[in-house]
Design an enzyme around this catalytic site. Structure first.
Site, PDB file in Angstrom:
ATOM      1  N   PRO A 133      -8.993 -14.260 -20.554  1.00 41.53           N
ATOM      2  CA  PRO A 133      -9.305 -15.681 -20.761  1.00 41.53           C
ATOM      3  C   PRO A 133      -8.180 -16.530 -21.355  1.00 41.53           C
ATOM      4  CG  PRO A 133     -10.291 -14.369 -22.494  1.00 41.53           C
ATOM      5  CD  PRO A 133      -9.652 -13.397 -21.541  1.00 41.53           C
ATOM      6  N   CYS A 134      -7.135 -16.740 -20.587  1.00 37.82           N
ATOM      7  CA  CYS A 134      -6.021 -17.561 -21.056  1.00 37.82           C
ATOM      8  C   CYS A 134      -6.435 -19.011 -21.273  1.00 37.82           C
ATOM      9  CB  CYS A 134      -4.839 -17.477 -20.099  1.00 37.82           C
ATOM     10  SG  CYS A 134      -5.217 -17.880 -18.391  1.00 37.82           S
ATOM     11  N   HIS A 135      -7.557 -19.421 -20.684  1.00 40.69           N
ATOM     12  CA  HIS A 135      -8.022 -20.802 -20.864  1.00 40.69           C
ATOM     13  C   HIS A 135      -8.476 -21.061 -22.299  1.00 40.69           C
ATOM     14  CE1 HIS A 135     -11.557 -18.404 -19.687  1.00 40.69           C
ATOM     15  NE2 HIS A 135     -12.253 -19.201 -20.497  1.00 40.69           N
TER      16      HIS A 135
END
Length: 171
Positions: A133-135
């Site tokens: 989950p880089c967001h």
């Protein structure tokens, strides 16, 4: 076994709320998730084989995620980055659903104080967005800075997660 034999890469396309995602992997692990704003045709190598059924588990988890029923993925992943990139990507998996951290906080998680730009670059090179989950990494001033899927997609994913974890807030 022939050590030169590489596993056949297969791919599929999954239509999700942010558009068609390109999924690619081999029989062992998921290698790639690519957002709609990328040129999927350019990413698909000539020796890849389309295999929609092979991604059933991945798609089932993505569907559960987009339905707000799944907060963490349990899939075999092939990260394939440098040791530093892989460390950053593993750290991203520890950020809880519906929460955000800053690039500076991420740098501390991988023992690179002051390395916000380096972790930002690794974050941007994440081959498996959504699942890794880089967001959930945002600017120190709470701005939704760069994201491979585009800022609107980043906002959508964060707002989606917060919708299902109403005790949490984006700011």
């Amino acid at each position: 076994m022939d050590p030169n034999h590489h596993h056949v890469m297969t791919y599929s396309v999954y239509d999700c709320p942010v558009g068609p995602l390109l999924l690619a992997g081999d029989t062992h692990a998921l290698h790639l998730i690519s957002f709609p704003n990328k040129d999927h045709a350019a990413l698909i190598k000539s020796d890849w084989v389309r295999d929609d059924a092979g991604f059933d588990a991945v798609i089932a988890q993505l569907e559960a995620y987009f339905a707000g029923k799944l907060e963490g993925f349990d899939l075999p992943l092939h990260m394939g980055g440098s040791p530093f990139q892989n460390a950053v990507w593993r750290a991203l998996c520890d950020i809880p659903f519906g929460e955000t951290i800053t690039y500076g906080e991420l740098a501390l998680m991988v023992d690179r104080p002051g390395g916000a730009q380096a972790v930002g670059a690794a974050n941007g090179a994440n081959p498996l967005p959504i699942v890794i989950p880089c967001h959930r990494v945002i600017g120190a001033n709470k701005t939704l800075t760069g994201f491979g899927g585009g800022i609107e997609t980043k906002r959508f994913l964060l707002e989606h997660e917060i919708k299902y974890t109403p005790h949490k807030r984006l700011i």
